[in-house]
Design a protein around this motif. Sequence first.
Motif, PDB file in Angstrom:
ATOM      1  N   UNK A 637       0.820  -1.216   0.000  1.00 55.87           N
ATOM      2  CA  UNK A 637       0.000   0.000   0.000  1.00 55.87           C
ATOM      3  C   UNK A 637       0.852   1.264   0.000  1.00 55.87           C
ATOM      4  N   UNK A 638       2.104   1.111   0.422  1.00 58.82           N
ATOM      5  CA  UNK A 638       3.001   2.260   0.445  1.00 58.82           C
ATOM      6  C   UNK A 638       3.736   2.471  -0.873  1.00 58.82           C
ATOM      7  N   UNK A 639       3.495   1.616  -1.825  1.00 58.86           N
ATOM      8  CA  UNK A 639       4.228   1.661  -3.088  1.00 58.86           C
ATOM      9  C   UNK A 639       3.336   2.207  -4.204  1.00 58.86           C
ATOM     10  N   UNK A 640       3.773   3.296  -4.822  1.00 60.51           N
ATOM     11  CA  UNK A 640       3.117   3.852  -6.018  1.00 60.51           C
ATOM     12  C   UNK A 640       4.150   3.872  -7.129  1.00 60.51           C
ATOM     13  N   UNK A 641       3.766   3.349  -8.261  1.00 57.03           N
ATOM     14  CA  UNK A 641       4.722   3.241  -9.370  1.00 57.03           C
ATOM     15  C   UNK A 641       4.270   4.094 -10.539  1.00 57.03           C
ATOM     16  N   UNK A 642       5.248   4.598 -11.272  1.00 61.58           N
ATOM     17  CA  UNK A 642       4.992   5.304 -12.538  1.00 61.58           C
ATOM     18  C   UNK A 642       5.528   4.424 -13.651  1.00 61.58           C
ATOM     19  N   UNK A 643       4.643   3.947 -14.487  1.00 59.25           N
ATOM     20  CA  UNK A 643       5.005   3.007 -15.556  1.00 59.25           C
ATOM     21  C   UNK A 643       5.061   3.779 -16.865  1.00 59.25           C
ATOM     22  N   UNK A 644       6.230   3.845 -17.466  1.00 58.08           N
ATOM     23  CA  UNK A 644       6.441   4.686 -18.649  1.00 58.08           C
ATOM     24  C   UNK A 644       6.677   3.831 -19.884  1.00 58.08           C
ATOM     25  N   UNK A 645       6.327   4.412 -21.044  1.00 58.83           N
ATOM     26  CA  UNK A 645       6.626   3.787 -22.336  1.00 58.83           C
ATOM     27  C   UNK A 645       7.966   4.349 -22.786  1.00 58.83           C
ATOM     28  N   UNK A 646       9.022   3.613 -22.543  1.00 61.70           N
ATOM     29  CA  UNK A 646      10.380   4.151 -22.683  1.00 61.70           C
ATOM     30  C   UNK A 646      10.684   4.657 -24.090  1.00 61.70           C
ATOM     31  N   UNK A 647       9.995   4.126 -25.110  1.00 55.65           N
ATOM     32  CA  UNK A 647      10.278   4.564 -26.476  1.00 55.65           C
ATOM     33  C   UNK A 647       9.842   6.009 -26.731  1.00 55.65           C
ATOM     34  N   UNK A 648       8.931   6.505 -25.910  1.00 52.56           N
ATOM     35  CA  UNK A 648       8.400   7.847 -26.117  1.00 52.56           C
ATOM     36  C   UNK A 648       8.913   8.851 -25.085  1.00 52.56           C
ATOM     37  N   UNK A 649       9.686   8.381 -24.115  1.00 49.27           N
ATOM     38  CA  UNK A 649      10.241   9.268 -23.103  1.00 49.27           C
ATOM     39  C   UNK A 649      11.687   9.606 -23.459  1.00 49.27           C
ATOM     40  N   UNK A 650      12.184  10.737 -23.005  1.00 48.82           N
ATOM     41  CA  UNK A 650      13.610  11.035 -23.222  1.00 48.82           C
ATOM     42  C   UNK A 650      14.474   9.991 -22.518  1.00 48.82           C
ATOM     43  N   UNK A 651      15.712   9.804 -22.961  1.00 50.57           N
ATOM     44  CA  UNK A 651      16.607   8.851 -22.276  1.00 50.57           C
ATOM     45  C   UNK A 651      16.736   9.202 -20.794  1.00 50.57           C
ATOM     46  N   UNK A 652      16.709   8.179 -19.966  1.00 49.48           N
ATOM     47  CA  UNK A 652      16.735   8.368 -18.513  1.00 49.48           C
ATOM     48  C   UNK A 652      18.087   7.922 -17.973  1.00 49.48           C
ATOM     49  N   UNK A 653      18.687   8.754 -17.138  1.00 44.53           N
ATOM     50  CA  UNK A 653      19.965   8.435 -16.512  1.00 44.53           C
ATOM     51  C   UNK A 653      19.751   7.337 -15.451  1.00 44.53           C
ATOM     52  N   UNK A 654      20.626   6.364 -15.460  1.00 51.16           N
ATOM     53  CA  UNK A 654      20.473   5.265 -14.503  1.00 51.16           C
ATOM     54  C   UNK A 654      21.690   5.175 -13.594  1.00 51.16           C
ATOM     55  N   UNK A 655      21.435   4.818 -12.329  1.00 52.86           N
ATOM     56  CA  UNK A 655      22.473   4.505 -11.356  1.00 52.86           C
ATOM     57  C   UNK A 655      22.118   3.145 -10.757  1.00 52.86           C
ATOM     58  N   UNK A 656      22.933   2.154 -11.003  1.00 53.18           N
ATOM     59  CA  UNK A 656      22.653   0.807 -10.485  1.00 53.18           C
ATOM     60  C   UNK A 656      23.185   0.689  -9.059  1.00 53.18           C
ATOM     61  N   UNK A 657      22.370   0.150  -8.183  1.00 53.19           N
ATOM     62  CA  UNK A 657      22.780  -0.111  -6.799  1.00 53.19           C
ATOM     63  C   UNK A 657      21.884  -1.202  -6.231  1.00 53.19           C
ATOM     64  N   UNK A 658      22.315  -1.780  -5.115  1.00 55.12           N
ATOM     65  CA  UNK A 658      21.581  -2.874  -4.486  1.00 55.12           C
ATOM     66  C   UNK A 658      20.556  -2.317  -3.495  1.00 55.12           C
ATOM     67  N   UNK A 659      19.314  -2.749  -3.671  1.00 55.22           N
ATOM     68  CA  UNK A 659      18.264  -2.367  -2.738  1.00 55.22           C
ATOM     69  C   UNK A 659      18.252  -3.306  -1.542  1.00 55.22           C
TER      70      UNK A 659
END
Length: 877
Positions: A637-659
Amino acid sequence: MAEPASAVVDLGILDALGDAAVDEILHGYAGFCSATDSLLSGSGDLSTGADLVAHIHCLCKHGLLSLVRDHFLRALEESFERNCSSKFWRHFEPYSDISLLKSKSLIHDDEVQQVLCIALEEISSEKHYQEKCLSILVHALQSYEGDTLQGKHNAEADRIFLFSKYQLIVTSILMATLPPCFPEILHWYFKRRLEEISTMMDDGIDSPGKDDMDLDEKSTYIKAGEMDIDESHPQGKFLDEVVKNIGKVVRDLRGLGFTSMTEDAYASTIFLLLKAKVQSLAGDDFRSSILVAVKGWIQAVPLRFFKALLSYLGDSYDYDSPSSGLKSPLASRPSSCYPGIDAPSEGLVRWQLRLEYFAYETLQDLRIAKLFEIIVDYPDSSPAIEDLRQCLEYTGQHSKLVKSFISALRYRLLTAGASTNDILHQYVSTIKALRTIDPAGIFLEAVGEPIREYLRGRKDTIKCIVTMLTDGSGGSPDGTGNAGDSLLEELNRDEERQENSVFEDGFNSDDKQAWENAASWEPDPAEADPLKGSRNQRKVDILGMLVGIIGSKDQLVNEYRVMLAEKLLNKSDYDIDSEIRTLELLKIHFGESSMLKCEIMLNDLIDSKRTNSNIKATIKPNPQTRANLEDTGLSVDNLDSTIISSNFWPPIQEETFNLPEPVDQLLSDYARKFNEIKTPRKLLWKKNIGTVKLELQFEDREVQFTVAPLHAAIIMQFEDQKSWTSKNLAIAMGVPMDLLNRRISFWINKGILAESVGSDSDDRIFTLMESGADASRNGGNTECCEETFAGDEEGESSVASSEDQLRKEMTVYEKYILGMLTNFGTMALDRIHNTLKMFCVADPPYDKSLQQLQSFLSGLVVEEKLELRDGMYCLKK
């Protein structure tokens, strides 16, 4: 000036004269000279006039008419120069030092007036006596010619000729001996008298009972003609007295031939008073219109003075006479309001036109000089803009505005110290203000070109424009900008114009607009750029002019897409009503096809909200996961997600780390349920994007934060282990050491963690501060707070900027550019651009603008792959 025919004398008749006739002539001439001298020196005694007439008849009988006239005029000239001119100028010898007139402390206010009036009265009296003497000569000549020629001679022509000759003599003598101080004395005299009238009239305007009126009410009061002064009123008597004194001086001066000098003296004085009045009314307050008040003052003071003066002089200024020169075509222009005058004379009409033109020009110059400040205060300064518009319509000096304002822009705005936001705000205000003055935008093009040229060299111009488009505060970073600067207002107006463009009569709108344009057609002024089309084809479109700075709407749309993505990804809810409204307005201006990707991005948020609700309603974690989540306080219930269509969004910067394990498990369950609902689609988590709300519970306090996922993952590592070395923590998190040090500094600054030196100088030890006292001793902030920490605070963004995207897209053309320079040696920017357009066969095809190519080449120069020499690019050696 032609002489009468009788002035031509045949001297041959003297050969036929006998001795008796010669004696008679000699006796007559001696008597004539003696009588003339006696008459002219008689100081008012005309008793010798009868003898003079007899001698004149005697000489004329022998054909010596011209001798009589010439001698008498010569005697008049000598007498006037001896008895009148020299005495007249001696009155002004004490004021030969002009500086005395400019010092009130050295000369009493009435002193010059008394001296001038006495001098004029004396010389006018002498001149009047000499004119009587001349009249005796004219009468004698007319009586002789009437008896001998029996009415065949034009006696009136002789009279006009002789008096004109005498007037020319008087004027020539006075002008030849004119001292330099006399024009200044006239200026000083009229200045004092007209200041008295102005003060009296101003006191009437500002009298008790009118002090509470504002400027507009006073101007209306004046314009309504309520300043007519009753002759029985003290002010009316004073005005009548002053005007009579001035009128007598003017009449005497005109009689001496000083007509032009006199008019110049009081006209220049009135213009100086009018200029001072305009300046005092204008001031630095641009929130009220003063044009009506100025015109009211013209009616109440100068025109009232001229009306009284012309009435006293019998309207003696003969503007219709040939001597007045060419008549002004403005003189026939009707007047709508003259105080106390039913049918104004042409002289008064022309004075009003001169005064109003001067007032318009003076106010115009004042407003042009302050135009930069006026536009800064826009729209509060709209009344001043309206005054300037009316002045320019009257004077037509738009080019003066363009030249002056461009100079002010270069000196005060287009400097390195001015922020791009400030320049854009001033540009938008300039467009709005000058749209009132110049609806067709002809002069706005010239004024705006330096601003556009300067903004093209600023790297953040596009970003600032987009911020102004999407931010209701006008793009000000502190949110306090003028709401009138927000371009959303312009987008709203575009929408309203589209809605109102549908005509109810069913007539084709394009045809109707064409008819309206034809009916209101006017030629462009000479300053208009012929390449821009006629004024009827222009449209002052603020957004279009801003896009013109960039050169391509695609660049602006792409920057908007980047900023929209950044805003949507940082949202903690699904409220996008304002973004939808902005997008719909942008679609009106740029077209739906250009904004398609942005529309899909907003639809992703709408779908995400619905999908998120469905998943929460159906997900059931396994027992082990449920136990772990309950221990950590995490829930789906505490989790809200934004689901994007990556082909239509600008490139997104990523930082990989362990959750942390519980969080990673929660995300896995969520992704699995999504796959079940949206088969075959799968979720790929962007773990570094989003926000996390934390509540940290310690022994003596609770602290709440809203932070980025990486910050939350760092602090959660200290839940089971209270102390970590930087190396071990970096391994546990799966991030580089430098990234960890940048991110963990947030918790150190907040007093949650303490930093100390480890056994290895390169290793640091981070310890959790359990108590508030420890945190205080460590220098941290222990107050409870809720704070968001995003990567862009450190100059980072979750979305790749438009410059980064351009750099990535242009990389494919790099080898073509290097190959061209290898073959050709050096190439100019235009040649590289044209060559790529014609011969580059890369995928995608080359479709970049000249500015984008220049930006990319500048990057290659910075990387030392290319060199720029005198505008030519070549390979770095």
